[in-house]
Design a protein around this motif. Structure first.
Motif, PDB file in Angstrom:
ATOM      1  N   ARG A 138      13.877   1.830  -1.176  1.00 30.10           N
ATOM      2  CA  ARG A 138      14.218   0.394  -1.226  1.00 30.10           C
ATOM      3  C   ARG A 138      13.249  -0.386  -2.110  1.00 30.10           C
ATOM      4  O   ARG A 138      13.539  -1.511  -2.508  1.00 30.10           O
ATOM      5  CB  ARG A 138      14.159  -0.213   0.181  1.00 30.10           C
ATOM      6  N   LEU A 139      12.089   0.198  -2.357  1.00 26.80           N
ATOM      7  CA  LEU A 139      11.029  -0.513  -3.084  1.00 26.80           C
ATOM      8  C   LEU A 139      11.260  -0.519  -4.589  1.00 26.80           C
ATOM      9  O   LEU A 139      11.815   0.424  -5.142  1.00 26.80           O
ATOM     10  CB  LEU A 139       9.667   0.142  -2.799  1.00 26.80           C
ATOM     11  N   THR A 140      10.782  -1.590  -5.237  1.00 28.46           N
ATOM     12  CA  THR A 140      10.785  -1.630  -6.701  1.00 28.46           C
ATOM     13  C   THR A 140       9.666  -0.710  -7.197  1.00 28.46           C
ATOM     14  O   THR A 140       8.804  -0.283  -6.415  1.00 28.46           O
ATOM     15  CB  THR A 140      10.503  -3.057  -7.220  1.00 28.46           C
ATOM     16  N   LYS A 141       9.662  -0.443  -8.482  1.00 32.31           N
ATOM     17  CA  LYS A 141       8.628   0.413  -9.079  1.00 32.31           C
ATOM     18  C   LYS A 141       7.239  -0.180  -8.797  1.00 32.31           C
ATOM     19  O   LYS A 141       6.311   0.521  -8.406  1.00 32.31           O
ATOM     20  CB  LYS A 141       8.870   0.540 -10.583  1.00 32.31           C
ATOM     21  N   ARG A 142       7.104  -1.479  -8.977  1.00 38.11           N
ATOM     22  CA  ARG A 142       5.813  -2.152  -8.784  1.00 38.11           C
ATOM     23  C   ARG A 142       5.373  -2.073  -7.311  1.00 38.11           C
ATOM     24  O   ARG A 142       4.209  -1.816  -7.014  1.00 38.11           O
ATOM     25  CB  ARG A 142       5.902  -3.616  -9.242  1.00 38.11           C
ATOM     26  N   GLU A 143       6.326  -2.278  -6.387  1.00 38.56           N
ATOM     27  CA  GLU A 143       5.994  -2.195  -4.959  1.00 38.56           C
ATOM     28  C   GLU A 143       5.532  -0.789  -4.585  1.00 38.56           C
ATOM     29  O   GLU A 143       4.619  -0.613  -3.787  1.00 38.56           O
ATOM     30  CB  GLU A 143       7.198  -2.619  -4.108  1.00 38.56           C
ATOM     31  N   ARG A 144       6.148   0.207  -5.215  1.00 43.61           N
ATOM     32  CA  ARG A 144       5.720   1.596  -4.980  1.00 43.61           C
ATOM     33  C   ARG A 144       4.308   1.831  -5.487  1.00 43.61           C
ATOM     34  O   ARG A 144       3.520   2.529  -4.856  1.00 43.61           O
ATOM     35  CB  ARG A 144       6.664   2.560  -5.700  1.00 43.61           C
ATOM     36  N   GLU A 145       4.016   1.263  -6.650  1.00 43.77           N
ATOM     37  CA  GLU A 145       2.662   1.396  -7.208  1.00 43.77           C
ATOM     38  C   GLU A 145       1.632   0.750  -6.278  1.00 43.77           C
ATOM     39  O   GLU A 145       0.547   1.295  -6.062  1.00 43.77           O
ATOM     40  CB  GLU A 145       2.598   0.753  -8.600  1.00 43.77           C
ATOM     41  N   VAL A 146       1.994  -0.405  -5.720  1.00 47.80           N
ATOM     42  CA  VAL A 146       1.100  -1.084  -4.773  1.00 47.80           C
ATOM     43  C   VAL A 146       0.927  -0.221  -3.517  1.00 47.80           C
ATOM     44  O   VAL A 146      -0.183  -0.044  -3.015  1.00 47.80           O
ATOM     45  CB  VAL A 146       1.622  -2.497  -4.423  1.00 47.80           C
ATOM     46  N   LEU A 147       2.035   0.350  -3.022  1.00 43.75           N
ATOM     47  CA  LEU A 147       1.973   1.225  -1.849  1.00 43.75           C
ATOM     48  C   LEU A 147       1.050   2.421  -2.109  1.00 43.75           C
ATOM     49  O   LEU A 147       0.228   2.777  -1.259  1.00 43.75           O
ATOM     50  CB  LEU A 147       3.376   1.710  -1.472  1.00 43.75           C
ATOM     51  N   ARG A 157      -7.798  -6.409  -4.917  1.00 43.72           N
ATOM     52  CA  ARG A 157      -8.467  -6.648  -6.198  1.00 43.72           C
ATOM     53  C   ARG A 157      -8.433  -5.396  -7.078  1.00 43.72           C
ATOM     54  O   ARG A 157      -8.074  -5.454  -8.255  1.00 43.72           O
ATOM     55  CB  ARG A 157      -9.914  -7.099  -5.968  1.00 43.72           C
ATOM     56  N   LEU A 158      -8.764  -4.236  -6.493  1.00 43.70           N
ATOM     57  CA  LEU A 158      -8.781  -2.985  -7.267  1.00 43.70           C
ATOM     58  C   LEU A 158      -7.370  -2.557  -7.689  1.00 43.70           C
ATOM     59  O   LEU A 158      -7.173  -2.062  -8.798  1.00 43.70           O
ATOM     60  CB  LEU A 158      -9.453  -1.867  -6.465  1.00 43.70           C
ATOM     61  N   ILE A 159      -6.392  -2.773  -6.794  1.00 45.10           N
ATOM     62  CA  ILE A 159      -4.998  -2.469  -7.165  1.00 45.10           C
ATOM     63  C   ILE A 159      -4.582  -3.364  -8.324  1.00 45.10           C
ATOM     64  O   ILE A 159      -3.968  -2.908  -9.293  1.00 45.10           O
ATOM     65  CB  ILE A 159      -4.037  -2.655  -5.954  1.00 45.10           C
ATOM     66  N   GLY A 160      -4.936  -4.646  -8.229  1.00 47.20           N
ATOM     67  CA  GLY A 160      -4.622  -5.599  -9.293  1.00 47.20           C
ATOM     68  C   GLY A 160      -5.238  -5.191 -10.619  1.00 47.20           C
ATOM     69  O   GLY A 160      -4.577  -5.244 -11.671  1.00 47.20           O
ATOM     70  N   GLU A 161      -6.512  -4.773 -10.596  1.00 50.67           N
ATOM     71  CA  GLU A 161      -7.177  -4.320 -11.829  1.00 50.67           C
ATOM     72  C   GLU A 161      -6.462  -3.114 -12.420  1.00 50.67           C
ATOM     73  O   GLU A 161      -6.250  -3.032 -13.627  1.00 50.67           O
ATOM     74  CB  GLU A 161      -8.643  -3.965 -11.533  1.00 50.67           C
ATOM     75  N   PRO A 167      -4.849 -10.322  -7.858  1.00 49.24           N
ATOM     76  CA  PRO A 167      -4.856  -9.930  -6.443  1.00 49.24           C
ATOM     77  C   PRO A 167      -3.792 -10.685  -5.636  1.00 49.24           C
ATOM     78  O   PRO A 167      -3.216 -10.140  -4.703  1.00 49.24           O
ATOM     79  CB  PRO A 167      -6.265 -10.293  -5.967  1.00 49.24           C
ATOM     80  N   ARG A 168      -3.530 -11.945  -6.008  1.00 43.10           N
ATOM     81  CA  ARG A 168      -2.506 -12.747  -5.317  1.00 43.10           C
ATOM     82  C   ARG A 168      -1.115 -12.123  -5.515  1.00 43.10           C
ATOM     83  O   ARG A 168      -0.316 -12.049  -4.582  1.00 43.10           O
ATOM     84  CB  ARG A 168      -2.546 -14.182  -5.863  1.00 43.10           C
ATOM     85  N   THR A 169      -0.842 -11.635  -6.734  1.00 42.36           N
ATOM     86  CA  THR A 169       0.443 -10.975  -7.010  1.00 42.36           C
ATOM     87  C   THR A 169       0.539  -9.677  -6.221  1.00 42.36           C
ATOM     88  O   THR A 169       1.600  -9.337  -5.688  1.00 42.36           O
ATOM     89  CB  THR A 169       0.604 -10.717  -8.526  1.00 42.36           C
ATOM     90  N   VAL A 170      -0.577  -8.947  -6.115  1.00 46.77           N
ATOM     91  CA  VAL A 170      -0.613  -7.712  -5.312  1.00 46.77           C
ATOM     92  C   VAL A 170      -0.250  -8.042  -3.862  1.00 46.77           C
ATOM     93  O   VAL A 170       0.539  -7.348  -3.223  1.00 46.77           O
ATOM     94  CB  VAL A 170      -2.002  -7.034  -5.382  1.00 46.77           C
ATOM     95  N   GLU A 171      -0.816  -9.155  -3.367  1.00 44.12           N
ATOM     96  CA  GLU A 171      -0.557  -9.591  -1.992  1.00 44.12           C
ATOM     97  C   GLU A 171       0.940  -9.853  -1.769  1.00 44.12           C
ATOM     98  O   GLU A 171       1.501  -9.477  -0.736  1.00 44.12           O
ATOM     99  CB  GLU A 171      -1.357 -10.879  -1.731  1.00 44.12           C
ATOM    100  N   ILE A 172       1.572 -10.490  -2.752  1.00 46.15           N
ATOM    101  CA  ILE A 172       3.019 -10.787  -2.662  1.00 46.15           C
ATOM    102  C   ILE A 172       3.817  -9.475  -2.647  1.00 46.15           C
ATOM    103  O   ILE A 172       4.712  -9.289  -1.815  1.00 46.15           O
ATOM    104  CB  ILE A 172       3.464 -11.714  -3.819  1.00 46.15           C
TER     105      ILE A 172
END
Length: 200
Positions: A138-147, A157-161, A167-172
């Motif tokens: 169900r996840l988008t490519k970006r959501e999978r990368e965050v997961l 912060r590290l995921i965002g880098e 980091p705020r976008t990572v949080e969303i």
């Protein structure tokens, strides 16, 4: 066998379906024939053993359906002259046994007996994996990368880098990911990712 076992036969070949039904007539194995997986899925039974002709993507399709629905039934695959590789692939996908057609009633009865014993442990792990995969899909490519980052123990912060986002976008993305996966917290999302074999 003391009780009658319901065999749900999925095979596109009419003659073979008839031959198998005839072979099992009068045995403790009651056969319900289906032309294809779509017909079976439209009238999904509460119990029984699936006897599936290993053609096209039949086994995978049934496993995906069971993963989405949460209704697990053990699969015995069969084919005429299958290669060893094909048998291994079917078992790796989730079949609990594999028969070579033509087979006798005694062969299937023995396979059913073995499959019933194996089904409980295989069902639990295979069903969890299938359910987890359907949630991750169900996840988008970006959501999978965050997961993947979260499962790797990285902070927002590290995921965002790593992904070149804030980091705020990572949080969303993280909040959306949890919502889509039906996870109440991050540890549950990580467990689902592990069960889906997304991370080790």
């Amino acid at each position: 066998m003391s009780r009658r076992t319901n065999i749900l036969l999925v095979d596109g070949d009419f003659r073979r379906r008839a031959a198998i039904s005839h072979c099992l007539a009068g045995s403790d194995l009651h056969v319900e024939p289906f032309e294809d997986t779509a017909e079976l899925v439209s009238r999904w039974p509460r119990d029984g053993m699936l006897l599936v002709h290993d053609s096209d993507d039949a086994i995978n399709g049934l496993l995906e359906h069971m993963g989405r629905s949460g209704d697990w039934l053990p699969i015995i695959a069969f084919a005429e002259q299958p290669s060893i590789r094909r048998i291994v692939e079917a078992v790796m996908q989730g079949a609990v046994d594999y028969l070579v057609w033509p087979f006798e009633e005694a062969d299937l009865a023995e396979s059913v007996r073995l499959a019933e014993g194996r089904a409980q442990s295989v069902a639990g792990s295979k069903l969890r994996e299938a359910v987890a995969r359907s949630r991750v899909e169900r996840l988008t490519k970006r959501e999978r990368e965050v997961l993947t980052g979260v499962a790797g123990g990285l902070s927002n912060r590290l995921i965002g880098e790593k992904l070149n986002i804030s980091p705020r976008t990572v949080e969303i993305h993280r909040a959306n990911m949890l919502n889509k996966m039906g996870a109440n917290h991050t540890s549950e999302a990580i467990r689902i990712a592990i069960e889906a074999s997304l991370v080790n």
